[in-house]
Design an enzyme around this catalytic site. Structure first.
Site, PDB file in Angstrom:
ATOM      1  N   ASP A 406       0.621  -1.272  -0.054  1.00 33.32           N
ATOM      2  CA  ASP A 406      -0.028  -0.035   0.108  1.00 33.32           C
ATOM      3  C   ASP A 406       0.975   1.302   0.137  1.00 33.32           C
ATOM      4  O   ASP A 406       1.911   1.045   0.671  1.00 33.32           O
ATOM      5  CB  ASP A 406      -0.920   0.055   1.204  1.00 33.32           C
ATOM      6  CG  ASP A 406      -2.042   1.223   1.187  1.00 33.32           C
ATOM      7  OD1 ASP A 406      -2.598   1.117   0.458  1.00 33.32           O
ATOM      8  OD2 ASP A 406      -1.688   2.019   2.159  1.00 33.32           O
ATOM      9  N   GLU A 435       1.257   0.137  -4.936  1.00 36.54           N
ATOM     10  CA  GLU A 435       1.141   1.462  -5.676  1.00 36.54           C
ATOM     11  C   GLU A 435       2.189   2.381  -5.544  1.00 36.54           C
ATOM     12  O   GLU A 435       2.648   2.681  -4.515  1.00 36.54           O
ATOM     13  CB  GLU A 435       0.073   2.188  -4.595  1.00 36.54           C
ATOM     14  CG  GLU A 435      -1.311   1.374  -4.361  1.00 36.54           C
ATOM     15  CD  GLU A 435      -2.118   1.967  -3.416  1.00 36.54           C
ATOM     16  OE1 GLU A 435      -3.472   2.208  -3.889  1.00 36.54           O
ATOM     17  OE2 GLU A 435      -2.002   2.004  -2.243  1.00 36.54           O
TER      18      GLU A 435
END
Length: 702
Positions: A406, A435
């Site tokens: 994340d 990400e």
């Protein structure tokens, strides 16, 4: 500047003092510090500065040697005093040289004869260990050792005893759990004396090697969402057990794990399964949350266990989940949140060594690239080691197959590379991706694990937002269309996206391109299309759903599907359902049944991808040589791909018009959701909003 009088050690020879102007007008001519033994160290004022907000800042030289871990009080000329807090000093090279401890014996080491407790806390003045066992609650003082270690050995059988740590640091006591121990009680209220030797972990299941990341088909799912729909035959909904539960009902209704197995995907990517703070584990029906708010990075989430009061139960149940997936031929990737925490003040590592584990500057400002008020700092050696060891432990104990990070762009790329290296030692085909957004953290841009630095991370993938924005349209503005929902002016951009991100140099390898149009964040594709294509019928929207799924599944790179994307999942137009109850987030199998043609399309497209290596090219060079594009009327995208003797042609038509394609060779129709072509033909009909996939003879390539 939260109280009237504050002091911080920023280095071994520097103390910064902040005095409110409401406190003796912020003025003092002299300062000194005193330790817990009443020994005085003089200070010299180096500078004085008036600050906004009504404070005066003093930078003081320390005219003596500090003993890290000692408790110091600063006195001003009025004999007013404040505890000296360990501030930026924990970020200095001298602190690292003096206290780095890279051994693997931290935490709780249990044997029937004795249990040893060890934690790292150089700045702590004292640490007490508070036990709870058989109605007794003895308290032991841990002994300070070299390198900032506090240790204690208890010579009795403490199996299943509860314990917490009482930490005296910066002039205050705070209670916390053991951050190195994987065994916790409900809501992380206490740690539990246990050992993996006492846990019944299932045998590991071997899987054929994954030769390339482009052979993967990722499917993102939530432990809770998959089995939350009532009446689908699952006896333990919303749990690790329920996720892989199968019986006559689930098989007949094709729900839960039975349904996932039927899709043909290769990897399940699970939303966070490690301890998060936004769900009361004792009252799971009251709260809902995806879990992107870590409390303990090594303890599994108790709300997913059938008994959160049993510290080994969640471990055994999760390990069996992974085993069941492997037995079904499915690999398991975990979503890890290493960029921020739920509550910095109560985070166990922060309690032990304040400020060390978080990005901060010399003025005490904390990085906020995650927009959560704190960003984890993975560059200090003990922080780096903690998270590396955590990753190794997860792979070794639970046999998982990949990590998705994340907000990976907040972390530094060298750290991500180290994780990839260590995990691939354990599993050569281990996947690492995340990400790669360029987040505004204190990590310099050239060090961020962001997409712009992808060339520095040879074995790390990135979510391809270029693909998302081109295919489905703007993620921020629902009115703006992409190619799949009718904006044919994007046809050339869509072509480069089908090339795995290497045709426009977004990536240097297709194995890094995680291609997607929907994930847990933001609106689902169905909800997006209901706005930007609001005048179209349900039938057309279903065709558009299949068209977007086809672009994802047939593109070069790594395809990623969000659970329910294969049938048009809705979240009732919510763009962020992270805490909005099961009603908005559960997998609705009745909607799945209503949109079964999209499911059938998706399954067949998955089968085609897996059966044809031309859709799974592994290098930039292969793509440059073996991928070609044409257009029909500048609206229909014609995508030609080959690998050795495998040659396919795909037609994507996002318009309401009917088109045809004349081939000099007979083509075999592999997929046609317009259902208007015979199995073999030289004349290809391309229905509105539809996709046609053909197998072609190699002679046609030249």
């Amino acid at each position: 500047m939260q109280t009237v009088y504050e002091a911080y050690f920023d280095d071994y020879d520097c103390l910064k003092v902040y005095m409110s102007n409401n406190f003796f007008n912020g003025q003092s001519r002299i300062f000194h510090i005193k330790d817990s033994k009443d020994q005085i160290i003089p200070l010299r004022i180096q500078s004085k500065q008036d600050l906004p907000g009504g404070y005066t800042k003093y930078v003081l030289s320390i005219l003596g040697d500090l003993d890290i871990g000692e408790e110091y009080v600063v006195y001003d000329e009025h004999c007013q005093r404040a505890f000296c807090q360990y501030g930026h000093i924990v970020k200095t090279q001298r602190f690292n040289d003096e206290f780095t401890y890279l051994y693997s014996d931290l935490g709780c080491q249990y044997t029937p004869d004795r249990t040893t407790f060890k934690v790292w806390s150089p700045v702590a003045h004292k640490i007490l260990l508070k036990l709870s066992m058989n109605g007794q609650e003895p308290i032991y003082e841990m002994l300070r050792q070299a390198k900032g270690i506090f240790a204690l050995e208890v010579n009795q059988d403490l199996l299943n005893a509860h314990y917490t740590l009482m930490v005296r640091v910066n002039g205050a006591w705070q209670e916390t759990v053991d951050p190195y121990n994987c065994f916790c009680g409900p809501n992380t209220q206490y740690s539990v004396v246990q050992s993996f030797d006492q846990v019944s972990l299932p045998p590991k299941v071997s899987l054929p090697p994954l030769d390339s990341n482009t052979d993967a088909i990722l499917y993102e799912a939530s432990i809770r969402d998959l089995s939350a729909d009532p009446g689908i035959g699952i006896q333990h909904p919303k749990t690790f057990v329920g996720f892989v539960e199968e019986n006559l009902t689930t098989r007949s209704l094709n729900t839960g794990f039975s349904y996932i197995k039927s899709l043909g995907v290769t990897h399940i990517q699970l939303l966070p399964v490690f301890d998060f703070g936004s769900v009361d584990e004792m009252h799971t029906k009251i709260f809902y949350n995806w879990g992107y708010d870590p409390v303990h990075h090594r303890c599994l989430e108790g709300s997913y266990s059938t008994d959160c009061t049993n510290a080994t139960c969640r471990i055994e149940e999760f390990a069996k989940l992974v085993q069941a997936c492997h037995q079904a031929g499915l690999r398991v990737n975990l979503d890890l949140v290493f960029n921020h925490v739920y509550n910095k003040a109560t985070y166990p590592l922060e309690v032990l060594v304040p400020n060390y584990y978080f990005l901060m500057d010399t003025e005490g400002n904390f990085s906020n690239g995650s927009f959560c008020g704190n960003d984890i700092d993975t560059q200090p050696p003990m922080a780096r080691q903690y998270f590396l060891d955590t990753c190794r432990m997860i792979v070794e104990r639970y046999d998982v197959d990949g990590f998705r990070f994340d907000l990976m762009g907040i972390l530094d790329y060298t750290f991500i590379n180290e994780i990839a290296k260590e995990c691939r030692k354990l599993k050569p085909d281990f996947m690492i991706y995340g990400e790669g957004w360029n987040m505004p953290s204190f990590v310099s841009e050239d060090l961020r694990a962001s997409m712009q630095n992808q060339y520095k991370m040879p074995n790390v993938g990135h979510f391809n937002d270029r693909f998302r924005e081109t295919c489905r349209g703007s993620n921020g503005d629902l009115e703006i269309k992409g190619y799949s929902n009718g904006e044919t002016s994007l046809i050339n951009m869509m072509e480069t996206c089908l090339g795995g991100g290497v045709l426009n140099d977004l990536f240097d390898s297709p194995q890094k391109a995680i291609n997607y149009v929907e994930c847990h964040d933001n609106h689902t594709l169905w909800d997006k299309n209901q706005v930007c294509c609001q005048n179209e019928s349900r039938g057309i929207l279903m065709l558009r759903q299949s068209l977007a799924n086809a672009l994802v599944l047939l593109a070069q790179g790594v395809p990623f599907l969000h659970c329910g994307q294969e049938f048009g999942r809705t979240k009732y137009n919510l763009d962020n359902s992270y805490n909005r109850s099961d009603h908005y987030n559960h997998i609705d199998y009745s909607l799945r049944n209503k949109h079964m043609p999209v499911v059938v399309d998706t399954k067949l497209l998955i089968k085609i991808r897996k059966g044809h290596p031309c859709f799974r090219l592994r290098t930039k060079e292969e793509i440059l040589e073996n991928v070609r594009f044409e257009e029909i009327d500048q609206k229909v995208l014609v995508y030609k791909v080959k690998k050795d003797q495998d040659f396919c042609i795909c037609f994507f038509n996002p318009t309401m018009q009917h088109y045809t394609y004349q081939s000099s060779e007979e083509l075999e129709i592999l997929f046609d959701n317009g259902n208007i072509n015979s199995q073999y033909s030289c004349f290809i009909n391309i229905a509105p909003y539809c996709v046609v996939v053909c197998k072609a003879p190699m002679a046609f390539w030249s």
